[in-house]
Design a protein around this motif. Sequence first.
Motif, PDB file in Angstrom:
ATOM      1  N   VAL A  26     -13.743   8.317  13.552  1.00  0.00           N
ATOM      2  CA  VAL A  26     -13.132   8.514  12.238  1.00  0.00           C
ATOM      3  C   VAL A  26     -11.632   8.260  12.262  1.00  0.00           C
ATOM      4  O   VAL A  26     -10.900   8.861  13.053  1.00  0.00           O
ATOM      5  N   ARG A  27     -11.190   7.381  11.380  1.00  0.00           N
ATOM      6  CA  ARG A  27      -9.772   7.209  11.120  1.00  0.00           C
ATOM      7  C   ARG A  27      -9.399   8.106   9.933  1.00  0.00           C
ATOM      8  O   ARG A  27     -10.012   8.045   8.873  1.00  0.00           O
ATOM      9  N   SER A  35     -13.963   6.481   7.846  1.00  0.00           N
ATOM     10  CA  SER A  35     -12.604   6.781   7.387  1.00  0.00           C
ATOM     11  C   SER A  35     -12.623   7.950   6.422  1.00  0.00           C
ATOM     12  O   SER A  35     -13.549   8.090   5.615  1.00  0.00           O
ATOM     13  N   VAL A  36     -11.576   8.771   6.504  1.00  0.00           N
ATOM     14  CA  VAL A  36     -11.340   9.833   5.541  1.00  0.00           C
ATOM     15  C   VAL A  36      -9.942   9.621   4.965  1.00  0.00           C
ATOM     16  O   VAL A  36      -8.955   9.631   5.713  1.00  0.00           O
ATOM     17  N   ILE A  37      -9.858   9.396   3.663  1.00  0.00           N
ATOM     18  CA  ILE A  37      -8.580   9.253   2.970  1.00  0.00           C
ATOM     19  C   ILE A  37      -8.301  10.579   2.279  1.00  0.00           C
ATOM     20  O   ILE A  37      -9.030  10.978   1.376  1.00  0.00           O
ATOM     21  N   PRO A  77      -2.476  18.682  10.855  1.00  0.00           N
ATOM     22  CA  PRO A  77      -2.788  19.649  11.914  1.00  0.00           C
ATOM     23  C   PRO A  77      -4.255  20.055  12.002  1.00  0.00           C
ATOM     24  O   PRO A  77      -4.691  20.571  13.043  1.00  0.00           O
ATOM     25  N   ILE A  78      -5.033  19.829  10.931  1.00  0.00           N
ATOM     26  CA  ILE A  78      -6.426  20.266  11.006  1.00  0.00           C
ATOM     27  C   ILE A  78      -7.343  19.207  11.614  1.00  0.00           C
ATOM     28  O   ILE A  78      -8.501  19.504  11.931  1.00  0.00           O
ATOM     29  N   VAL A  79      -6.847  17.982  11.798  1.00  0.00           N
ATOM     30  CA  VAL A  79      -7.708  16.917  12.316  1.00  0.00           C
ATOM     31  C   VAL A  79      -8.346  17.289  13.653  1.00  0.00           C
ATOM     32  O   VAL A  79      -9.556  17.075  13.848  1.00  0.00           O
ATOM     33  N   PRO A  80      -7.603  17.862  14.620  1.00  0.00           N
ATOM     34  CA  PRO A  80      -8.256  18.222  15.883  1.00  0.00           C
ATOM     35  C   PRO A  80      -9.366  19.269  15.724  1.00  0.00           C
ATOM     36  O   PRO A  80     -10.200  19.436  16.638  1.00  0.00           O
ATOM     37  N   LEU A  81      -9.391  19.967  14.597  1.00  0.00           N
ATOM     38  CA  LEU A  81     -10.405  20.994  14.371  1.00  0.00           C
ATOM     39  C   LEU A  81     -11.669  20.435  13.735  1.00  0.00           C
ATOM     40  O   LEU A  81     -12.675  21.154  13.620  1.00  0.00           O
ATOM     41  N   TYR A 131       0.840  -1.195   0.000  1.00  0.00           N
ATOM     42  CA  TYR A 131       0.000   0.000   0.000  1.00  0.00           C
ATOM     43  C   TYR A 131       0.877   1.248   0.000  1.00  0.00           C
ATOM     44  O   TYR A 131       2.054   1.207   0.374  1.00  0.00           O
ATOM     45  N   LEU A 132       0.278   2.370  -0.395  1.00  0.00           N
ATOM     46  CA  LEU A 132       0.968   3.646  -0.235  1.00  0.00           C
ATOM     47  C   LEU A 132       1.307   3.842   1.238  1.00  0.00           C
ATOM     48  O   LEU A 132       0.477   3.558   2.109  1.00  0.00           O
ATOM     49  N   PRO A 133       2.503   4.340   1.555  1.00  0.00           N
ATOM     50  CA  PRO A 133       2.787   4.670   2.952  1.00  0.00           C
ATOM     51  C   PRO A 133       1.880   5.812   3.394  1.00  0.00           C
ATOM     52  O   PRO A 133       1.571   6.713   2.605  1.00  0.00           O
ATOM     53  N   CYS A 134       1.444   5.761   4.628  1.00  0.00           N
ATOM     54  CA  CYS A 134       0.446   6.731   5.111  1.00  0.00           C
ATOM     55  C   CYS A 134       0.760   7.193   6.525  1.00  0.00           C
ATOM     56  O   CYS A 134       1.348   6.454   7.325  1.00  0.00           O
ATOM     57  N   VAL A 135       0.326   8.399   6.836  1.00  0.00           N
ATOM     58  CA  VAL A 135       0.178   8.858   8.212  1.00  0.00           C
ATOM     59  C   VAL A 135      -1.264   8.569   8.599  1.00  0.00           C
ATOM     60  O   VAL A 135      -2.188   8.917   7.854  1.00  0.00           O
ATOM     61  N   GLU A 136      -1.465   7.925   9.738  1.00  0.00           N
ATOM     62  CA  GLU A 136      -2.823   7.590  10.159  1.00  0.00           C
ATOM     63  C   GLU A 136      -3.089   8.157  11.545  1.00  0.00           C
ATOM     64  O   GLU A 136      -2.245   8.057  12.438  1.00  0.00           O
ATOM     65  N   ILE A 137      -4.251   8.749  11.708  1.00  0.00           N
ATOM     66  CA  ILE A 137      -4.686   9.268  13.003  1.00  0.00           C
ATOM     67  C   ILE A 137      -5.935   8.497  13.396  1.00  0.00           C
ATOM     68  O   ILE A 137      -6.963   8.560  12.718  1.00  0.00           O
ATOM     69  N   GLU A 138      -5.825   7.751  14.478  1.00  0.00           N
ATOM     70  CA  GLU A 138      -6.900   6.872  14.919  1.00  0.00           C
ATOM     71  C   GLU A 138      -7.835   7.585  15.897  1.00  0.00           C
ATOM     72  O   GLU A 138      -7.408   8.445  16.667  1.00  0.00           O
ATOM     73  N   PRO A 139      -9.119   7.211  15.888  1.00  0.00           N
ATOM     74  CA  PRO A 139     -10.044   7.744  16.886  1.00  0.00           C
ATOM     75  C   PRO A 139      -9.837   7.071  18.236  1.00  0.00           C
ATOM     76  O   PRO A 139      -9.091   6.091  18.348  1.00  0.00           O
ATOM     77  N   ASP A 140     -10.517   7.584  19.255  1.00  0.00           N
ATOM     78  CA  ASP A 140     -10.401   7.011  20.596  1.00  0.00           C
ATOM     79  C   ASP A 140     -11.017   5.621  20.683  1.00  0.00           C
ATOM     80  O   ASP A 140     -10.619   4.812  21.526  1.00  0.00           O
ATOM     81  N   GLN A 141     -12.023   5.356  19.847  1.00  0.00           N
ATOM     82  CA  GLN A 141     -12.667   4.056  19.813  1.00  0.00           C
ATOM     83  C   GLN A 141     -12.423   3.414  18.445  1.00  0.00           C
ATOM     84  O   GLN A 141     -11.885   4.041  17.546  1.00  0.00           O
ATOM     85  N   THR A 142     -12.827   2.153  18.316  1.00  0.00           N
ATOM     86  CA  THR A 142     -12.623   1.440  17.049  1.00  0.00           C
ATOM     87  C   THR A 142     -13.237   2.217  15.890  1.00  0.00           C
ATOM     88  O   THR A 142     -14.408   2.613  15.949  1.00  0.00           O
TER      89      THR A 142
END
Length: 219
Positions: free
Chosen positions: A47-48, A18-20, A34-38, A3-14
Amino acid sequence: MAYLPCVEIEPDQTANRSVIWLHGLGADGNDFTPIVPLLKAPAGAHVRFVFPHAPQLPVTINGGMRMPAWYDILSMSIERQVDSEQLRASARAVGDLIRREIERGVKEEHIIVAGFSQGGAVAYEAALSHPQRLAGLLALSTYLATHDSIQLSTANRQLPILIQHGSQDPVVPEALGQLAYNWLSDAGYQAEYQSFPMQHQVCQEQLVAINKWLQEVLA
């Protein structure tokens, strides 16, 4: 599968959504983290965020210099001459990421494909041609480079599409964003177009609008 290498930000729960999100030319997968927390998900949506890194390619308009690129740009004319086969290859790689999200337990109708600038052109190709219904397509400061060759999927004819562009964009003129919107509208898509007083960037007012849209399509 590779797969393409990725940076992934996981949610607190399963994750169940998903947003690619694809970056622009010369950037990498860290560009929009940096905009994910917003961004706020609706109740019950976990959301992953998946931010792929583009491969290193020589780019003609930059003197053949190798840089992170989803495809080669041959000319900066208003027609935006691009290497369509490289673009489609990148879209297929995004399709692999979509399928991986499904394998990880996220339903296809809960997956958004987003892209900025060059990444947005790939997002158009990947989402509009994907054989299963997706949650939405977010196209930021971009253009529909493969309008003359894209194989449109019947499954995504009702796909929610949000197009945003800067009215002062010197890199991708707003006219290209409007052309994409008009083409989609003529083809029967229910796309939404928003313009902001900015250049080739993302602004706070725009993030508010993205948040509102995410609340709707990820509910």
